[in-house]
Design an enzyme around this catalytic site. Sequence first.
Site, PDB file in Angstrom:
ATOM      1  N   ARG A 116     -58.817  66.300  69.819  1.00 33.49           N
ATOM      2  CA  ARG A 116     -59.935  66.763  68.974  1.00 33.49           C
ATOM      3  C   ARG A 116     -59.625  68.078  68.253  1.00 33.49           C
ATOM      4  NH1 ARG A 116     -62.583  65.042  73.371  1.00 33.49           N
ATOM      5  NH2 ARG A 116     -63.516  62.981  73.123  1.00 33.49           N
ATOM      6  N   LYS A 138     -58.285  70.690  53.372  1.00 32.33           N
ATOM      7  CA  LYS A 138     -58.250  69.223  53.359  1.00 32.33           C
ATOM      8  C   LYS A 138     -56.906  68.751  53.894  1.00 32.33           C
ATOM      9  CE  LYS A 138     -61.065  68.055  49.307  1.00 32.33           C
ATOM     10  NZ  LYS A 138     -60.962  67.409  47.981  1.00 32.33           N
ATOM     11  N   GLU A 180     -50.481  72.881  38.262  1.00 32.82           N
ATOM     12  CA  GLU A 180     -51.686  73.311  38.999  1.00 32.82           C
ATOM     13  C   GLU A 180     -51.981  74.798  38.726  1.00 32.82           C
ATOM     14  OE1 GLU A 180     -53.349  70.913  40.455  1.00 32.82           O
ATOM     15  OE2 GLU A 180     -51.853  69.393  40.999  1.00 32.82           O
ATOM     16  N   LYS A 231     -58.264  79.222  43.592  1.00 31.75           N
ATOM     17  CA  LYS A 231     -58.665  78.144  44.511  1.00 31.75           C
ATOM     18  C   LYS A 231     -59.538  78.701  45.633  1.00 31.75           C
ATOM     19  CE  LYS A 231     -57.684  74.005  46.921  1.00 31.75           C
ATOM     20  NZ  LYS A 231     -56.868  72.843  47.152  1.00 31.75           N
ATOM     21  N   GLU A 241     -66.925  70.417  48.901  1.00 27.47           N
ATOM     22  CA  GLU A 241     -66.882  69.754  47.594  1.00 27.47           C
ATOM     23  C   GLU A 241     -68.187  69.058  47.220  1.00 27.47           C
ATOM     24  OE1 GLU A 241     -63.147  67.912  46.606  1.00 27.47           O
ATOM     25  OE2 GLU A 241     -63.986  67.007  44.810  1.00 27.47           O
ATOM     26  N   ARG A 245     -66.334  73.098  43.527  1.00 27.78           N
ATOM     27  CA  ARG A 245     -64.961  72.783  43.933  1.00 27.78           C
ATOM     28  C   ARG A 245     -64.386  71.642  43.078  1.00 27.78           C
ATOM     29  NH1 ARG A 245     -62.553  72.480  50.063  1.00 27.78           N
ATOM     30  NH2 ARG A 245     -60.483  71.716  49.517  1.00 27.78           N
ATOM     31  N   ASN A 249     -60.597  69.464  39.851  1.00 28.89           N
ATOM     32  CA  ASN A 249     -60.131  68.153  39.374  1.00 28.89           C
ATOM     33  C   ASN A 249     -59.854  68.135  37.872  1.00 28.89           C
ATOM     34  OD1 ASN A 249     -60.252  66.982  41.913  1.00 28.89           O
ATOM     35  ND2 ASN A 249     -62.442  66.581  41.707  1.00 28.89           N
ATOM     36  N   HIS A 252     -57.297  65.837  36.422  1.00 25.41           N
ATOM     37  CA  HIS A 252     -56.922  64.908  37.485  1.00 25.41           C
ATOM     38  C   HIS A 252     -57.468  63.496  37.298  1.00 25.41           C
ATOM     39  CE1 HIS A 252     -55.194  68.338  39.403  1.00 25.41           C
ATOM     40  NE2 HIS A 252     -54.849  67.654  40.466  1.00 25.41           N
ATOM     41  N   HIS A 256     -54.529  61.135  37.764  1.00 25.75           N
ATOM     42  CA  HIS A 256     -54.439  60.098  38.793  1.00 25.75           C
ATOM     43  C   HIS A 256     -54.249  58.728  38.161  1.00 25.75           C
ATOM     44  CE1 HIS A 256     -56.714  62.783  41.852  1.00 25.75           C
ATOM     45  NE2 HIS A 256     -55.417  62.841  42.064  1.00 25.75           N
ATOM     46  N   HIS A 268     -47.088  63.540  40.486  1.00 32.20           N
ATOM     47  CA  HIS A 268     -48.462  64.019  40.367  1.00 32.20           C
ATOM     48  C   HIS A 268     -48.590  65.164  39.347  1.00 32.20           C
ATOM     49  CE1 HIS A 268     -52.499  65.134  41.626  1.00 32.20           C
ATOM     50  NE2 HIS A 268     -52.083  66.378  41.767  1.00 32.20           N
TER      51      HIS A 268
HETATM   52  N1  LIG Z   1     -54.790  68.819  50.819  1.00 29.67           N
HETATM   53  C1  LIG Z   1     -55.032  69.108  49.572  1.00 29.67           C
HETATM   54  O1  LIG Z   1     -56.021  69.753  49.240  1.00 29.67           O
HETATM   55  C2  LIG Z   1     -54.072  68.655  48.526  1.00 29.67           C
HETATM   56  C3  LIG Z   1     -54.132  69.180  47.224  1.00 29.67           C
HETATM   57  C4  LIG Z   1     -53.179  68.780  46.300  1.00 29.67           C
HETATM   58  C5  LIG Z   1     -52.179  67.880  46.666  1.00 29.67           C
HETATM   59  N2  LIG Z   1     -52.150  67.377  47.944  1.00 29.67           N
HETATM   60  C6  LIG Z   1     -51.102  66.451  48.369  1.00 29.67           C
HETATM   61  O2  LIG Z   1     -49.854  67.109  48.280  1.00 29.67           O
HETATM   62  C7  LIG Z   1     -48.822  66.135  48.154  1.00 29.67           C
HETATM   63  C8  LIG Z   1     -47.826  66.611  47.113  1.00 29.67           C
HETATM   64  O3  LIG Z   1     -47.220  67.785  47.594  1.00 29.67           O
HETATM   65  P1  LIG Z   1     -45.898  68.394  46.931  1.00 29.67           P
HETATM   66  O4  LIG Z   1     -46.045  68.393  45.474  1.00 29.67           O
HETATM   67  O5  LIG Z   1     -45.619  69.667  47.634  1.00 29.67           O
HETATM   68  O6  LIG Z   1     -44.798  67.274  47.229  1.00 29.67           O
HETATM   69  P2  LIG Z   1     -43.850  67.008  48.487  1.00 29.67           P
HETATM   70  O7  LIG Z   1     -44.435  67.489  49.733  1.00 29.67           O
HETATM   71  O8  LIG Z   1     -43.466  65.569  48.406  1.00 29.67           O
HETATM   72  O9  LIG Z   1     -42.559  67.900  48.150  1.00 29.67           O
HETATM   73  C9  LIG Z   1     -41.763  67.578  47.032  1.00 29.67           C
HETATM   74  C10 LIG Z   1     -40.294  67.465  47.415  1.00 29.67           C
HETATM   75  O10 LIG Z   1     -39.749  68.771  47.619  1.00 29.67           O
HETATM   76  C11 LIG Z   1     -39.092  68.849  48.886  1.00 29.67           C
HETATM   77  N3  LIG Z   1     -39.185  70.246  49.301  1.00 29.67           N
HETATM   78  C12 LIG Z   1     -40.234  70.892  49.839  1.00 29.67           C
HETATM   79  N4  LIG Z   1     -39.990  72.199  49.931  1.00 29.67           N
HETATM   80  C13 LIG Z   1     -38.743  72.401  49.471  1.00 29.67           C
HETATM   81  C14 LIG Z   1     -37.931  73.551  49.292  1.00 29.67           C
HETATM   82  N5  LIG Z   1     -38.370  74.779  49.574  1.00 29.67           N
HETATM   83  N6  LIG Z   1     -36.678  73.377  48.812  1.00 29.67           N
HETATM   84  C15 LIG Z   1     -36.233  72.128  48.468  1.00 29.67           C
HETATM   85  N7  LIG Z   1     -36.966  71.018  48.575  1.00 29.67           N
HETATM   86  C16 LIG Z   1     -38.207  71.153  49.074  1.00 29.67           C
HETATM   87  C17 LIG Z   1     -39.840  67.843  49.709  1.00 29.67           C
HETATM   88  O11 LIG Z   1     -39.077  67.447  50.836  1.00 29.67           O
HETATM   89  C18 LIG Z   1     -40.043  66.711  48.706  1.00 29.67           C
HETATM   90  O12 LIG Z   1     -38.869  65.950  48.567  1.00 29.67           O
HETATM   91  C19 LIG Z   1     -49.515  64.824  47.800  1.00 29.67           C
HETATM   92  O13 LIG Z   1     -49.496  63.979  48.920  1.00 29.67           O
HETATM   93  C20 LIG Z   1     -50.947  65.240  47.481  1.00 29.67           C
HETATM   94  O14 LIG Z   1     -51.889  64.242  47.797  1.00 29.67           O
HETATM   95  C21 LIG Z   1     -53.070  67.758  48.857  1.00 29.67           C
HETATM   96 ZN   LIG Z   2     -53.272  68.158  41.781  1.00 35.33          ZN
END
Ligand SMILES: NC(=O)c1ccc[n+]([C@@H]2O[C@H](COP(=O)([O-])OP(=O)(O)OC[C@H]3O[C@@H](n4cnc5c(N)ncnc54)[C@H](O)[C@@H]3O)[C@@H](O)[C@H]2O)c1
Ligand SMILES: [Zn+2]
Length: 364
Positions: A116, A138, A180, A231, A241, A245, A249, A252, A256, A268
């Site tokens: 939990r 999130k 972003e 943010k 949200e 918040r 988007n 987005h 998306h 993305h």
């Molecule tokens: N929780 C939230 O509020 C929220 C908001 C926006 C996006 N997201 C999520 O985030 C994800 C996308 O995240 P992202 O853009 O960071 O992509 P990602 O986590 O896939 O990272 C991108 C690539 O970079 C590599 N990487 C990471 N750090 C590195 C570094 N320092 N040096 C070299 N390589 C590195 C990773 O292994 C991967 O191959 C999606 O799943 C999306 O849904 C969540």
């Molecule tokens: Zn985004």
Amino acid sequence: MALGVDTPEGRYEIIIEPGLLGRLGTELDRRGLSGRVVLITNTTVAALYGEALERALPEAAVIAIPDGEQYKALDTIRLIYDQFVEVGLDRSGIVVAFGGGVLGDTAGFAAATYMRGVSLAQMPTTLLSMVDSSVGGKVGVDLPQGKNLVGAFKQPKVVLIDPEVLQTLPGRELQCGMAEVIKHGLIADEGLFNEVLDLHQPPNWFDYQVQNPRPYFEALTRLLPRSIQVKINLVEEDPFEHNVRAFLNLGHTFGHAVEQASGYRWLHGQAVGLGLVAAARLSQRLGLCDSALVERVEAITQAVGLPQHLDDDLNPDAIYAAMSTDKKWRGGRSRFVLLEGMGKPTMVENVAQSDVIAVLESLK
Ligand SMILES: NC(=O)c1ccc[n+]([C@@H]2O[C@H](COP(=O)([O-])OP(=O)(O)OC[C@H]3O[C@@H](n4cnc5c(N)ncnc54)[C@H](O)[C@@H]3O)[C@@H](O)[C@H]2O)c1
Ligand SMILES: [Zn+2]
């Protein structure tokens, strides 16, 4: 440098300091986060930073999951739970998530649900995860039927950002995170928007990066707190949200849909970059803003190297169809975050399909 985030469950800090990775153990100890430490990372990041992590947290149990959005899934959560049991994690312990947004969402969801909920520290390593996904609480995973369909709100105990790790991030991922940052500028901070534009002035930031990366990363480090603050302000005002918040988007709804219609060939951030242009053009078309704002959005996304056009095989009708399955389109009514000006986002419902299609046509 530290930023505070007030949440319904209390306050936590976001620390932004070059070299923080080397002091990870000390930083956790200082905050009393010193039970069983389980560090979750992925195989790509482990190959780059495994030794540094080992030096900083010699006692930690390490779980390295495979890299990729397809592993942001319940099967991975199951494997993580098995490891938690095996290494004896209990409610006095802490999970440290070291990686990009995929890793942070996945590890965060495991921490939110195991027993939990156990404590979580986020250590984001991509630009996107630093300015976006690690802030706001999130966490979650995808289902085969759609992205982010299973999740929770889980506030971390602390977010630790070492900007030095951005130096190993592939340029394309840096551009995606920058989409972003631009979004944050457009929503609430014109100065941030202008600084991003300055940072990416000609000849081209890729050349700039190759010839002399240091000044680029130093300037980028200065932009991080400013972008994160946008943010923070929105999630503090609206943690679950219900209203403002949703301004996050911006770009987005288009983004998306482009991601989905391209079969996730578009990243993305690339889709969001073009989505920002689309949102600005739709705003102008509906008489909400002038053409100067549209030109500024086009200029900045171009300077950063984000795509300016749809691929030939992406047709506007298919993108519109993908958009109308958006979970934020309540009861089929279209819903867009648009701009009345720089720093003036607004929510607009019931936009005519013909206006949206016209904007998509203009992006071909
Ligand atoms: N929780 C939230 O509020 C929220 C908001 C926006 C996006 N997201 C999520 O985030 C994800 C996308 O995240 P992202 O853009 O960071 O992509 P990602 O986590 O896939 O990272 C991108 C690539 O970079 C590599 N990487 C990471 N750090 C590195 C570094 N320092 N040096 C070299 N390589 C590195 C990773 O292994 C991967 O191959 C999606 O799943 C999306 O849904 C969540
Ligand atoms: Zn985004």
